[in-house]
Design a protein around this motif. Sequence first.
Motif, PDB file in Angstrom:
ATOM      1  N   UNK A 213      11.531   8.113  -5.516  1.00 40.52           N
ATOM      2  CA  UNK A 213      12.063   6.896  -6.115  1.00 40.52           C
ATOM      3  C   UNK A 213      13.289   6.442  -5.322  1.00 40.52           C
ATOM      4  N   UNK A 214      13.272   5.190  -4.905  1.00 42.37           N
ATOM      5  CA  UNK A 214      14.392   4.651  -4.142  1.00 42.37           C
ATOM      6  C   UNK A 214      14.200   3.179  -3.870  1.00 42.37           C
ATOM      7  N   UNK A 215      15.243   2.520  -3.450  1.00 46.57           N
ATOM      8  CA  UNK A 215      15.180   1.073  -3.247  1.00 46.57           C
ATOM      9  C   UNK A 215      14.234   0.689  -2.114  1.00 46.57           C
ATOM     10  N   UNK A 216      14.103   1.557  -1.098  1.00 49.00           N
ATOM     11  CA  UNK A 216      13.221   1.228   0.026  1.00 49.00           C
ATOM     12  C   UNK A 216      11.925   2.009  -0.010  1.00 49.00           C
ATOM     13  N   UNK A 217      11.639   2.689  -1.128  1.00 52.46           N
ATOM     14  CA  UNK A 217      10.391   3.450  -1.262  1.00 52.46           C
ATOM     15  C   UNK A 217       9.675   3.018  -2.548  1.00 52.46           C
ATOM     16  N   UNK A 218       9.896   3.730  -3.633  1.00 51.01           N
ATOM     17  CA  UNK A 218       9.272   3.385  -4.918  1.00 51.01           C
ATOM     18  C   UNK A 218      10.344   2.896  -5.873  1.00 51.01           C
ATOM     19  N   UNK A 219      10.379   1.604  -6.181  1.00 47.76           N
ATOM     20  CA  UNK A 219      11.417   1.079  -7.083  1.00 47.76           C
ATOM     21  C   UNK A 219      11.362   1.764  -8.443  1.00 47.76           C
ATOM     22  N   UNK A 220      12.546   1.985  -9.035  1.00 51.75           N
ATOM     23  CA  UNK A 220      12.621   2.689 -10.315  1.00 51.75           C
ATOM     24  C   UNK A 220      11.838   1.961 -11.404  1.00 51.75           C
TER      25      UNK A 220
ATOM     26  N   UNK B  64       0.835  -1.204   0.000  1.00 50.10           N
ATOM     27  CA  UNK B  64       0.000   0.000   0.000  1.00 50.10           C
ATOM     28  C   UNK B  64       0.870   1.254   0.000  1.00 50.10           C
ATOM     29  N   UNK B  65       1.968   1.210   0.738  1.00 55.03           N
ATOM     30  CA  UNK B  65       2.889   2.346   0.740  1.00 55.03           C
ATOM     31  C   UNK B  65       3.439   2.596  -0.657  1.00 55.03           C
ATOM     32  N   UNK B  66       3.871   1.535  -1.325  1.00 52.51           N
ATOM     33  CA  UNK B  66       4.438   1.670  -2.662  1.00 52.51           C
ATOM     34  C   UNK B  66       3.372   2.142  -3.658  1.00 52.51           C
ATOM     35  N   UNK B  67       2.158   1.608  -3.537  1.00 50.57           N
ATOM     36  CA  UNK B  67       1.089   2.017  -4.451  1.00 50.57           C
ATOM     37  C   UNK B  67       0.768   3.500  -4.295  1.00 50.57           C
ATOM     38  N   UNK B  68       0.701   3.977  -3.065  1.00 46.55           N
ATOM     39  CA  UNK B  68       0.418   5.401  -2.849  1.00 46.55           C
ATOM     40  C   UNK B  68       1.538   6.275  -3.418  1.00 46.55           C
ATOM     41  N   UNK B  69       2.796   5.870  -3.237  1.00 46.33           N
ATOM     42  CA  UNK B  69       3.899   6.623  -3.818  1.00 46.33           C
ATOM     43  C   UNK B  69       3.833   6.589  -5.340  1.00 46.33           C
ATOM     44  N   UNK B  70       3.403   5.464  -5.896  1.00 41.57           N
ATOM     45  CA  UNK B  70       3.270   5.347  -7.348  1.00 41.57           C
ATOM     46  C   UNK B  70       2.205   6.309  -7.867  1.00 41.57           C
ATOM     47  N   UNK B  71       1.068   6.371  -7.185  1.00 39.21           N
ATOM     48  CA  UNK B  71       0.017   7.303  -7.608  1.00 39.21           C
ATOM     49  C   UNK B  71       0.501   8.746  -7.498  1.00 39.21           C
ATOM     50  N   UNK B  72       1.199   9.041  -6.413  1.00 36.84           N
ATOM     51  CA  UNK B  72       1.727  10.392  -6.207  1.00 36.84           C
ATOM     52  C   UNK B  72       2.697  10.766  -7.311  1.00 36.84           C
TER      53      UNK B  72
END
Length: 270
Positions: free
Chosen positions: A241-248, A221-229
């Motif tokens: 974008x980062x290895x522990x947040x939103x993968x490239x 859910x964290x990654x999906x929200x960052x993706x939408x953002x």
Amino acid sequence: MRTSGNGSSGRQGRGRTALRSATLPLALVLTTACHTNVADGPSTAEASFTVRYDRPSSPDADDAAFVRERRLPEEAVRHITALVRLNPPVAMTVRSCDGEGPSYDPRTREVEICYDEISETRGLYRDAGQGLSDDALSAVLLESLFHESAHAVIDVLGLVVRGKEEDFADQFAALMLLRQGAEGEERLLDVAETWRLSAITYENEDEDGGQADEHSTDHQRAVAYLCYLYGAAPANHADVIGTDTLPAGRARGCAREWKRAQAAWTNALG
């Protein structure tokens, strides 16, 4: 974050580890055990939800004061009603949940939001050794309000959901926040960080190893929200974008992913 699930009553819950993150004038019915106030504006029937505050239990008194002072349920209803009208309106009740988590009950057409989500979110950040601003705390509760309200919208309007309804409700929360412009983007960033902290702090302790049930995991859910953002405004949020947040690799498809999510809701609502 706190546990909430679907039982025999048909209640739609926040998740295995739910948070332990051009408007129109409205009239809201604000009820306590003692009195009722009706805000100035159109009749209550013009709002999608009516808001009621139940008297909190003693441990939740400060949390209840925070929610009322910030008028977060009223803000959520204002934004939702700018997009969709439910007639008759659905009840939105804010109460002490004793750790059960927020939910929507289709039998009673009631969204239940919890005072104790405030203290539980504070506890999450305290356990993670991070500070938490009042604005970020407000963002977390607004996401819960939008997510649970999405279940009500789906139920009342009989919307057809492809895929997980819980993911569709998360997309509605993202939509409602991103419609608020720069402030909403900051709020969604706070929500994503809260789910990320929850994944780190709690999911690794789960007996099932953090596997999703009808909900995606907190990390997902964290990654999906960052993706939408990021997908909604790539130029503004390259730093997520980062290895522990939103993968490239995921980020490259986020603009398309967000457009699909946005279109799914706008098309469903006509």
